[in-house]
Design a protein around this motif. Structure first.
Motif, mmCIF file in Angstrom:
data_model
loop_
_atom_site.group_PDB
_atom_site.id
_atom_site.type_symbol
_atom_site.label_atom_id
_atom_site.label_comp_id
_atom_site.label_asym_id
_atom_site.label_seq_id
_atom_site.Cartn_x
_atom_site.Cartn_y
_atom_site.Cartn_z
ATOM 1 N N THR A 3 -11.791 16.099 -19.114
ATOM 2 C CA THR A 3 -12.675 15.628 -18.044
ATOM 3 C C THR A 3 -12.189 14.297 -17.492
ATOM 4 O O THR A 3 -12.169 14.060 -16.278
ATOM 5 N N LYS A 4 -11.761 13.423 -18.406
ATOM 6 C CA LYS A 4 -11.278 12.114 -17.984
ATOM 7 C C LYS A 4 -10.033 12.253 -17.102
ATOM 8 O O LYS A 4 -9.923 11.588 -16.058
ATOM 9 N N ILE A 5 -9.111 13.145 -17.517
ATOM 10 C CA ILE A 5 -7.890 13.343 -16.738
ATOM 11 C C ILE A 5 -8.231 13.908 -15.359
ATOM 12 O O ILE A 5 -7.698 13.471 -14.332
ATOM 13 N N LYS A 6 -9.129 14.917 -15.322
ATOM 14 C CA LYS A 6 -9.506 15.502 -14.032
ATOM 15 C C LYS A 6 -10.136 14.455 -13.115
ATOM 16 O O LYS A 6 -9.853 14.413 -11.910
ATOM 17 N N ASN A 7 -11.011 13.629 -13.711
ATOM 18 C CA ASN A 7 -11.660 12.592 -12.907
ATOM 19 C C ASN A 7 -10.643 11.595 -12.352
ATOM 20 O O ASN A 7 -10.751 11.138 -11.204
ATOM 21 N N LEU A 8 -9.639 11.265 -13.196
ATOM 22 C CA LEU A 8 -8.614 10.327 -12.733
ATOM 23 C C LEU A 8 -7.768 10.931 -11.608
ATOM 24 O O LEU A 8 -7.393 10.234 -10.665
ATOM 25 N N ILE A 9 -7.483 12.247 -11.722
ATOM 26 C CA ILE A 9 -6.732 12.903 -10.656
ATOM 27 C C ILE A 9 -7.515 12.851 -9.347
ATOM 28 O O ILE A 9 -6.975 12.536 -8.284
ATOM 29 N N GLU A 10 -8.820 13.169 -9.443
ATOM 30 C CA GLU A 10 -9.661 13.125 -8.248
ATOM 31 C C GLU A 10 -9.743 11.702 -7.696
ATOM 32 O O GLU A 10 -9.691 11.481 -6.471
ATOM 33 N N GLU A 11 -9.870 10.758 -8.632
ATOM 34 C CA GLU A 11 -9.981 9.363 -8.208
ATOM 35 C C GLU A 11 -8.698 8.899 -7.501
ATOM 36 O O GLU A 11 -8.753 8.221 -6.468
ATOM 37 N N MET A 12 -7.551 9.283 -8.050
ATOM 38 C CA MET A 12 -6.289 8.876 -7.429
ATOM 39 C C MET A 12 -6.075 9.570 -6.088
ATOM 40 O O MET A 12 -5.561 8.977 -5.141
ATOM 41 N N THR A 13 -6.490 10.854 -6.015
ATOM 42 C CA THR A 13 -6.389 11.563 -4.736
ATOM 43 C C THR A 13 -7.246 10.886 -3.678
ATOM 44 O O THR A 13 -6.820 10.703 -2.530
ATOM 45 N N GLN A 14 -8.465 10.504 -4.097
ATOM 46 C CA GLN A 14 -9.343 9.781 -3.170
ATOM 47 C C GLN A 14 -8.749 8.433 -2.787
ATOM 48 O O GLN A 14 -8.840 7.997 -1.631
ATOM 49 N N ALA A 15 -8.107 7.775 -3.776
ATOM 50 C CA ALA A 15 -7.500 6.473 -3.501
ATOM 51 C C ALA A 15 -6.392 6.587 -2.461
ATOM 52 O O ALA A 15 -6.226 5.705 -1.609
ATOM 53 N N ILE A 16 -5.640 7.691 -2.523
ATOM 54 C CA ILE A 16 -4.583 7.890 -1.528
ATOM 55 C C ILE A 16 -5.178 7.981 -0.132
ATOM 56 O O ILE A 16 -4.680 7.363 0.820
ATOM 57 N N GLN A 17 -6.258 8.782 -0.010
ATOM 58 C CA GLN A 17 -6.885 8.926 1.304
ATOM 59 C C GLN A 17 -7.403 7.593 1.816
ATOM 60 O O GLN A 17 -7.247 7.240 2.997
ATOM 61 N N GLU A 18 -8.031 6.827 0.901
ATOM 62 C CA GLU A 18 -8.556 5.521 1.314
ATOM 63 C C GLU A 18 -7.422 4.567 1.688
ATOM 64 O O GLU A 18 -7.520 3.806 2.662
ATOM 65 N N ASN A 19 -6.355 4.594 0.897
ATOM 66 C CA ASN A 19 -5.222 3.710 1.185
ATOM 67 C C ASN A 19 -4.566 4.047 2.524
ATOM 68 O O ASN A 19 -4.095 3.156 3.248
ATOM 69 N N LYS A 20 -4.540 5.343 2.831
ATOM 70 C CA LYS A 20 -3.949 5.735 4.106
ATOM 71 C C LYS A 20 -4.765 5.193 5.282
ATOM 72 O O LYS A 20 -4.207 4.920 6.352
ATOM 73 N N GLN A 21 -6.085 5.061 5.061
ATOM 74 C CA GLN A 21 -6.914 4.492 6.120
ATOM 75 C C GLN A 21 -6.564 3.020 6.364
ATOM 76 O O GLN A 21 -6.677 2.520 7.484
ATOM 77 N N ILE A 26 0.837 -1.196 0.000
ATOM 78 C CA ILE A 26 0.000 0.000 0.000
ATOM 79 C C ILE A 26 0.874 1.250 0.000
ATOM 80 O O ILE A 26 0.606 2.226 -0.716
ATOM 81 N N ARG A 27 1.927 1.247 0.828
ATOM 82 C CA ARG A 27 2.824 2.401 0.879
ATOM 83 C C ARG A 27 3.477 2.670 -0.484
ATOM 84 O O ARG A 27 3.628 3.816 -0.904
ATOM 85 N N LYS A 28 3.873 1.596 -1.169
ATOM 86 C CA LYS A 28 4.487 1.759 -2.494
ATOM 87 C C LYS A 28 3.482 2.342 -3.485
ATOM 88 O O LYS A 28 3.827 3.187 -4.313
ATOM 89 N N ASP A 29 2.221 1.879 -3.409
ATOM 90 C CA ASP A 29 1.184 2.415 -4.291
ATOM 91 C C ASP A 29 0.993 3.900 -4.051
ATOM 92 O O ASP A 29 0.904 4.703 -4.989
ATOM 93 N N ILE A 30 0.914 4.285 -2.779
ATOM 94 C CA ILE A 30 0.723 5.696 -2.441
ATOM 95 C C ILE A 30 1.878 6.530 -2.976
ATOM 96 O O ILE A 30 1.682 7.606 -3.564
ATOM 97 N N GLU A 31 3.094 6.030 -2.803
ATOM 98 C CA GLU A 31 4.266 6.782 -3.246
ATOM 99 C C GLU A 31 4.269 6.986 -4.757
ATOM 100 O O GLU A 31 4.526 8.088 -5.242
ATOM 101 N N GLU A 32 3.938 5.920 -5.511
ATOM 102 C CA GLU A 32 3.956 6.056 -6.974
ATOM 103 C C GLU A 32 2.856 6.987 -7.460
ATOM 104 O O GLU A 32 3.064 7.790 -8.375
ATOM 105 N N ILE A 33 1.676 6.896 -6.854
ATOM 106 C CA ILE A 33 0.578 7.776 -7.269
ATOM 107 C C ILE A 33 0.919 9.232 -6.986
ATOM 108 O O ILE A 33 0.715 10.120 -7.817
ATOM 109 N N GLU A 34 1.467 9.484 -5.782
ATOM 110 C CA GLU A 34 1.758 10.862 -5.370
ATOM 111 C C GLU A 34 2.912 11.463 -6.165
ATOM 112 O O GLU A 34 2.854 12.624 -6.593
ATOM 113 N N THR A 35 3.981 10.695 -6.340
ATOM 114 C CA THR A 35 5.218 11.255 -6.905
ATOM 115 C C THR A 35 5.320 11.137 -8.417
ATOM 116 O O THR A 35 6.055 11.888 -9.044
#
Length: 552
Positions: free
Chosen positions: A191-209, A113-122
């Protein structure tokens, strides 16, 4: 305790009722008020509870209760069964199984999970943000250029004779269509790119949980979406320009993309404008099944679409049926085959053909006639199997002789090409008892599935092998088993993977693009494209047809 994250905060609310808590269950890691202590103990009587004042709480993992042994908690993970087990399970039903401490398994999962978060963020989010910035700039550029094009069109209008106003009207329509298409496509990409950014940002928050939880089962259920996010969309925005040429007294011409008009001084009666605006097409992120068609053909062997909403199909009898998208039988043809036709196809004139391996023939049923005619008789000892009718009017026939295989191109009854050996005089196809499925791409490449070799091979018009694809990018459990092939308007190659119940999509150069895995695609044996570019996938065992929308 360094391996656990501190999740308890200063506000000690009761986890059961929300009131202020003064007690804490060390066993279950719950804040409890005075009134909820007895409720909690009564509800889980089979488990021991260490109730202490809140200030004396001890933070540790909460292991799940064993489903089979009352009062026991699961502190071990059975690697063979992939399930949490207790100590009694270890000396019982799971005695000889490979097991690990549940904490070790959870910690490994948290590392992922930590590796996923790092790749998405960076990496991923910055890449998508760059694309979004690019698209914003292209929106402005496209709008500006197309506005200038409209102004140029109006300037040229005054130069032309009044009798050709209708030509410019048509050109104006084409520009508006192109403008709308370009802007809609760029907006859709953005729109697709914006949605993916939002989706990945949400995924980070969920993964941190997941990293905060003390419940191992929550971590076990984590599924990574990283592979989907890594498939970054590459965007290229193009727009046509307006070209004009004026030779006074002789000729006037105007060109906009695929729209061309020519006015000669000697003849105005034949002037015409052919307006064509083709919007960009691309693969949908998630293909969807838009129709589920039941048929009486079980097993369903072969299928070929006709028009927008119909297809010819064959099963295990002599009958060829034409069904619509609702499953209604519109027409039937009874062949003279001993068992059933080996394959069916439709010529570019809309006439149905089928192969008969016992008689070594390819037969045609003329439109509006019931009479069956022999179109092709294969060479002696060579048995016809699969066929494909090309856009140019040729018929490709794959055939076999014992373990040997080859493809012959016919124009009418005349043999035009034999595809058997490559430019080095080596056999293209591997010996074996599996037949070759085939199709022809827009660039003239013949694509064939060699099931004995487990590859899809493409051969150019000169008989040279362009590439071989072995399914490696998909990495499924079972070996790649290519069967039916179709090629679409984008020159993409789509091949069924029978063993893994999915579809592989390649570009015309054999580069893997996507794997389609819609729900219910079990044992795909037939494949065709309708006039609207939708995939019709026939399932061998159930006899059902799935109509799949995979392009925008």
């Amino acid at each position: 305790m360094a391996t656990f994250r501190s999740w308890v905060q200063d506000i000690n609310e009761c986890h059961l009722c929300g009131k202020s808590s003064i007690e804490f269950c060390n066993s279950c890691q719950l804040n409890l008020c005075v009134n909820c202590v007895s409720k909690h103990v009564d509800k889980f009587q089979s488990l021991s509870h260490d109730i202490v004042p809140f200030k004396n709480r001890k933070i540790h993992w909460v292991f799940p209760e064993c489903k089979f042994h009352q009062g026991q908690r699961c502190e071990v993970h059975c690697q063979d069964c992939q399930t949490p087990i207790c100590i009694k399970c270890c000396i019982g039903a799971h005695k000889h199984h490979d097991a690990s401490e549940i904490v070790e398994v959870v910690e490994l999962k948290q590392q992922e999970i930590r590796k996923d978060i790092e790749e998405i963020e960076t990496k991923l989010i910055p890449e998508y943000k760059k694309i979004n910035t690019y698209l914003q700039g292209r929106l402005t550029k496209v709008t500006e250029e197309l506005t200038n094009t409209e102004q140029e069109k109006e300037r040229l209008r005054t130069t032309w004779h009044q009798e050709v106003d209708d030509i410019f009207d048509q050109v104006g329509i084409a520009i508006q269509a192109m403008k709308k298409s370009c802007l809609e496509n760029v907006t859709a990409y953005q729109t697709k790119i914006k949605n993916l950014i939002e989706e990945m940002t949400q995924a980070i928050q969920e993964n941190k949980q997941f990293l905060k939880t003390t419940k191992p089962l929550d971590v076990f259920n984590y599924k990574s979406n990283l592979n989907e996010y890594r498939n970054i969309i590459k965007v290229s925005v193009k727009y046509p320009s307006l070209k004009a040429n004026i030779v006074e007294g002789k000729e006037l011409s105007i060109e906009m993309g695929e729209t061309k008009a020519l006015l000669a001084h000697t003849s105005l009666s034949n002037s015409a404008v052919d307006v064509l605006c083709t919007s960009q097409k691309y693969l949908l992120t998630m293909a969807r099944v838009i129709a589920d068609i039941p048929t009486e053909h079980k097993p369903l062997r072969r299928m070929v679409c006709v028009g927008e909403n119909e297809a010819w199909i064959i099963g295990s009898n002599k009958t060829i049926s034409r069904v619509d998208i609702h499953g209604c039988v519109k027409e039937t043809v009874v062949t003279n085959c001993r068992l059933w036709p080996d394959d069916i196809s439709v010529t570019n004139q809309g006439e149905l053909i089928y192969s008969d391996c016992n008689k070594r023939t390819v037969n045609i049923i003329r439109t509006g006639q019931c009479k069956i005619e022999i179109l092709i008789t294969t060479p002696w000892d060579w048995i016809p199997s699969r066929m494909h009718c090309t856009r140019s009017g040729d018929t490709l026939v794959s055939m076999f002789n014992g373990q040997k295989k080859k493809i012959i191109r016919y124009h009418g009854k005349k043999k035009m090409q034999v595809i058997e050996k490559d430019e080095h005089e080596k056999p293209i196809f591997e010996d074996g008892n599996f037949v070759l499925y085939l199709s022809e791409n827009n660039n003239g490449n013949v694509c064939a599935s060699d099931m004995n070799a487990g590859v899809l091979v493409a051969i150019d018009m000169e008989g040279r092998v362009r590439f071989r694809y072995d399914g490696t990018p998909v990495r499924k459990r079972d070996q790649f088993s290519p069967r039916n092939i179709v090629t679409d308007s984008l020159s993409q190659i789509i091949v069924t993977d029978y063993n893994n119940s999915c579809l592989h999509i390649l570009d015309q150069n054999g580069q893997f693009l996507k794997c389609l895995e819609c729900h219910g695609l079990n044992k795909i044996n037939a494949l065709s494209l309708d006039k609207d570019g939708r995939l019709w996938a026939g399932l061998f065992e159930s006899g059902k047809i799935k109509v799949i929308q995979y392009l925008n």
